[in-house]
Motif scaffolding. Structure first.
Motif, PDB file in Angstrom:
ATOM      1  N   LYS A  22       5.278   7.077   1.582  1.00 28.52           N
ATOM      2  CA  LYS A  22       5.233   8.517   1.281  1.00 28.52           C
ATOM      3  C   LYS A  22       3.809   8.939   0.923  1.00 28.52           C
ATOM      4  CE  LYS A  22      10.018   8.461  -0.288  1.00 28.52           C
ATOM      5  NZ  LYS A  22      10.313   7.313   0.542  1.00 28.52           N
ATOM      6  N   TYR A  23       3.163   8.119   0.123  1.00 33.24           N
ATOM      7  CA  TYR A  23       1.773   8.373  -0.270  1.00 33.24           C
ATOM      8  C   TYR A  23       0.851   8.398   0.957  1.00 33.24           C
ATOM      9  CZ  TYR A  23      -2.841   6.850  -1.978  1.00 33.24           C
ATOM     10  OH  TYR A  23      -4.175   6.700  -2.203  1.00 33.24           O
ATOM     11  N   ASP A  24       0.967   7.383   1.807  1.00 35.91           N
ATOM     12  CA  ASP A  24       0.101   7.309   2.989  1.00 35.91           C
ATOM     13  C   ASP A  24       0.379   8.445   3.971  1.00 35.91           C
ATOM     14  OD1 ASP A  24      -1.486   5.141   2.293  1.00 35.91           O
ATOM     15  OD2 ASP A  24      -0.074   3.683   3.121  1.00 35.91           O
ATOM     16  N   TYR A  25       1.634   8.834   4.108  1.00 37.20           N
ATOM     17  CA  TYR A  25       1.962   9.974   4.968  1.00 37.20           C
ATOM     18  C   TYR A  25       1.245  11.226   4.467  1.00 37.20           C
ATOM     19  CZ  TYR A  25       4.482  13.917   6.921  1.00 37.20           C
ATOM     20  OH  TYR A  25       4.782  15.105   7.523  1.00 37.20           O
ATOM     21  N   GLU A  26       1.344  11.472   3.175  1.00 43.51           N
ATOM     22  CA  GLU A  26       0.694  12.645   2.595  1.00 43.51           C
ATOM     23  C   GLU A  26      -0.831  12.567   2.757  1.00 43.51           C
ATOM     24  OE1 GLU A  26       0.003  14.571  -1.769  1.00 43.51           O
ATOM     25  OE2 GLU A  26       1.976  13.725  -1.364  1.00 43.51           O
ATOM     26  N   PHE A  27      -1.393  11.394   2.510  1.00 41.78           N
ATOM     27  CA  PHE A  27      -2.850  11.225   2.552  1.00 41.78           C
ATOM     28  C   PHE A  27      -3.391  11.289   3.980  1.00 41.78           C
ATOM     29  CE2 PHE A  27      -6.959   9.202   1.917  1.00 41.78           C
ATOM     30  CZ  PHE A  27      -7.380   9.840   0.750  1.00 41.78           C
ATOM     31  N   SER A  28      -2.549  11.043   4.978  1.00 39.95           N
ATOM     32  CA  SER A  28      -3.016  11.037   6.369  1.00 39.95           C
ATOM     33  C   SER A  28      -3.541  12.406   6.811  1.00 39.95           C
ATOM     34  CB  SER A  28      -1.911  10.568   7.321  1.00 39.95           C
ATOM     35  OG  SER A  28      -0.882  11.529   7.425  1.00 39.95           O
ATOM     36  N   GLN A  29      -3.188  13.463   6.098  1.00 41.22           N
ATOM     37  CA  GLN A  29      -3.747  14.776   6.432  1.00 41.22           C
ATOM     38  C   GLN A  29      -5.242  14.835   6.122  1.00 41.22           C
ATOM     39  OE1 GLN A  29      -2.424  18.102   3.816  1.00 41.22           O
ATOM     40  NE2 GLN A  29      -1.507  16.467   2.580  1.00 41.22           N
ATOM     41  N   TYR A  30      -5.724  13.916   5.290  1.00 44.71           N
ATOM     42  CA  TYR A  30      -7.145  13.884   4.937  1.00 44.71           C
ATOM     43  C   TYR A  30      -7.908  12.808   5.700  1.00 44.71           C
ATOM     44  CZ  TYR A  30      -5.075  16.565   1.197  1.00 44.71           C
ATOM     45  OH  TYR A  30      -4.351  17.491   0.500  1.00 44.71           O
ATOM     46  N   ASP A  31      -7.306  11.641   5.889  1.00 46.70           N
ATOM     47  CA  ASP A  31      -8.052  10.561   6.542  1.00 46.70           C
ATOM     48  C   ASP A  31      -7.665  10.351   8.010  1.00 46.70           C
ATOM     49  OD1 ASP A  31      -5.631   9.163   6.432  1.00 46.70           O
ATOM     50  OD2 ASP A  31      -6.390   7.559   5.152  1.00 46.70           O
ATOM     51  N   ASN A  32      -6.680  11.116   8.509  1.00 45.69           N
ATOM     52  CA  ASN A  32      -6.289  11.104   9.931  1.00 45.69           C
ATOM     53  C   ASN A  32      -5.770   9.759  10.432  1.00 45.69           C
ATOM     54  OD1 ASN A  32      -6.906  13.848  10.410  1.00 45.69           O
ATOM     55  ND2 ASN A  32      -9.069  13.321  10.563  1.00 45.69           N
ATOM     56  N   TYR A  41       2.874   3.172   8.043  1.00 57.07           N
ATOM     57  CA  TYR A  41       1.443   3.025   7.773  1.00 57.07           C
ATOM     58  C   TYR A  41       1.137   1.597   7.350  1.00 57.07           C
ATOM     59  CZ  TYR A  41       1.104   8.035   8.129  1.00 57.07           C
ATOM     60  OH  TYR A  41       1.132   9.307   8.610  1.00 57.07           O
ATOM     61  N   GLY A  42       2.013   1.031   6.553  1.00 51.26           N
ATOM     62  CA  GLY A  42       1.795  -0.320   6.048  1.00 51.26           C
ATOM     63  C   GLY A  42       0.670  -0.341   5.022  1.00 51.26           C
ATOM     64  N   TYR A  43       0.763  -1.226   4.094  1.00 50.01           N
ATOM     65  CA  TYR A  43      -0.271  -1.379   3.070  1.00 50.01           C
ATOM     66  C   TYR A  43      -0.645  -2.848   3.057  1.00 50.01           C
ATOM     67  CZ  TYR A  43      -2.846  -0.698  -1.262  1.00 50.01           C
ATOM     68  OH  TYR A  43      -3.839  -0.624  -2.199  1.00 50.01           O
ATOM     69  N   GLN A  44      -1.761  -3.165   3.690  1.00 51.40           N
ATOM     70  CA  GLN A  44      -2.113  -4.559   3.941  1.00 51.40           C
ATOM     71  C   GLN A  44      -2.368  -5.377   2.679  1.00 51.40           C
ATOM     72  OE1 GLN A  44      -5.571  -3.825   6.436  1.00 51.40           O
ATOM     73  NE2 GLN A  44      -6.926  -4.590   4.835  1.00 51.40           N
ATOM     74  N   TYR A  45      -2.635  -4.753   1.574  1.00 55.75           N
ATOM     75  CA  TYR A  45      -2.941  -5.480   0.335  1.00 55.75           C
ATOM     76  C   TYR A  45      -1.747  -5.616  -0.605  1.00 55.75           C
ATOM     77  CZ  TYR A  45      -7.523  -4.081   2.033  1.00 55.75           C
ATOM     78  OH  TYR A  45      -8.626  -3.854   2.823  1.00 55.75           O
ATOM     79  N   LEU A  46      -0.588  -5.146  -0.209  1.00 57.85           N
ATOM     80  CA  LEU A  46       0.553  -5.085  -1.120  1.00 57.85           C
ATOM     81  C   LEU A  46       0.909  -6.447  -1.715  1.00 57.85           C
ATOM     82  CD1 LEU A  46       2.694  -3.413  -2.519  1.00 57.85           C
ATOM     83  CD2 LEU A  46       4.142  -3.681  -0.498  1.00 57.85           C
ATOM     84  N   ASP A  47       1.039  -7.463  -0.905  1.00 57.92           N
ATOM     85  CA  ASP A  47       1.453  -8.766  -1.423  1.00 57.92           C
ATOM     86  C   ASP A  47       0.436  -9.375  -2.380  1.00 57.92           C
ATOM     87  OD1 ASP A  47       3.937  -8.794  -0.183  1.00 57.92           O
ATOM     88  OD2 ASP A  47       3.114  -9.635   1.668  1.00 57.92           O
ATOM     89  N   TYR A  48      -0.808  -8.971  -2.275  1.00 57.96           N
ATOM     90  CA  TYR A  48      -1.838  -9.498  -3.173  1.00 57.96           C
ATOM     91  C   TYR A  48      -1.554  -9.153  -4.637  1.00 57.96           C
ATOM     92  CZ  TYR A  48      -4.667 -10.094   1.085  1.00 57.96           C
ATOM     93  OH  TYR A  48      -5.131 -10.457   2.313  1.00 57.96           O
ATOM     94  N   TYR A  49      -0.776  -8.129  -4.880  1.00 59.01           N
ATOM     95  CA  TYR A  49      -0.477  -7.737  -6.257  1.00 59.01           C
ATOM     96  C   TYR A  49       0.381  -8.777  -6.981  1.00 59.01           C
ATOM     97  CZ  TYR A  49      -2.930  -3.407  -5.803  1.00 59.01           C
ATOM     98  OH  TYR A  49      -3.938  -2.494  -5.641  1.00 59.01           O
ATOM     99  N   TRP A  50       0.947  -9.710  -6.239  1.00 57.03           N
ATOM    100  CA  TRP A  50       1.728 -10.786  -6.855  1.00 57.03           C
ATOM    101  C   TRP A  50       1.147 -12.159  -6.563  1.00 57.03           C
ATOM    102  CZ3 TRP A  50       3.901  -6.562  -4.395  1.00 57.03           C
ATOM    103  CH2 TRP A  50       4.500  -5.643  -5.255  1.00 57.03           C
ATOM    104  N   THR A  51       0.111 -12.236  -5.735  1.00 54.12           N
ATOM    105  CA  THR A  51      -0.464 -13.544  -5.392  1.00 54.12           C
ATOM    106  C   THR A  51      -1.901 -13.708  -5.884  1.00 54.12           C
ATOM    107  OG1 THR A  51      -1.227 -12.766  -3.219  1.00 54.12           O
ATOM    108  CG2 THR A  51       0.986 -13.770  -3.335  1.00 54.12           C
ATOM    109  N   GLU A  52      -2.549 -12.637  -6.291  1.00 51.93           N
ATOM    110  CA  GLU A  52      -3.917 -12.705  -6.811  1.00 51.93           C
ATOM    111  C   GLU A  52      -3.946 -12.139  -8.225  1.00 51.93           C
ATOM    112  OE1 GLU A  52      -6.633 -10.642  -4.272  1.00 51.93           O
ATOM    113  OE2 GLU A  52      -6.362 -12.043  -2.616  1.00 51.93           O
TER     114      GLU A  52
END
Length: 168
Positions: A22-32, A41-52
């Motif tokens: 939802k956040y990335d959908y909204e933000f896509s109006q600014y970063d295209n 959109y996917g968030y490539q760093y998501l799993d790092y929040y539990w592994t790093e």
């Protein structure tokens, strides 16, 4: 309104992932940005929040209801300045905007993570510009630095970010 932060547990990963879409959908109006072949959109760093270490994801809870999230990391936005923390992502759902929820959530995060901060914002996201100007000024009593169009901080659309520097 009772605003709380709740550290996101691994078993709540899917909930955070849903909110990030939802956040990335909204933000896509600014970063295209475009969605991938799955329509996400996917968030490539998501799993790092539990592994790093030194990554923290918090749900924003208002009166027991999920209202958004704050994601904090220790990786600097700009490589020529030291930092302890930065807001990687921040999202408050529409229902809770302009109610003080975002400000309370950010104040709580800054109080938890004491140190030197960097915060990047997209200058075309005018509601965000207004929000961060007010919140950071209020939290620091005007004791911060803001650099517009900071070099090497391009968003996906090529726009250079504005970057705040301050202490909590």
């Amino acid at each position: 309104m009772n605003v709380e932060l709740q550290l996101v547990k691994l078993e709540e990963r899917e909930i955070l992932s849903n909110l990030l879409e939802k956040y990335d959908y909204e933000f896509s109006q600014y970063d295209n940005r475009d969605v991938n072949k799955l329509g996400l959109y996917g968030y490539q760093y998501l799993d790092y929040y539990w592994t790093e270490k030194n990554r923290w994801a918090y749900f924003i809870i208002v009166d027991g209801n999920l209202a958004g999230f704050v994601m904090v990391i220790d990786f600097p936005e700009v490589d020529d300045r030291d930092t302890d923390f930065q807001i990687a992502e921040f999202f408050v759902m529409y229902k809770y905007r302009r109610t003080g929820v975002g400000k309370q959530a950010i104040f709580k995060v800054l109080d938890i993570h004491k140190g030197k901060w960097q915060l990047k914002r997209h200058p075309k996201n005018l509601p965000s510009v207004y929000f961060w100007d007010k919140v950071i000024s209020d939290y620091t009593n005007g004791n911060y630095e803001l650099v517009n169009s900071y070099p090497r901080t391009e968003y996906d659309d090529g726009t250079l970010a504005d970057v705040f520097f301050f202490n909590s």
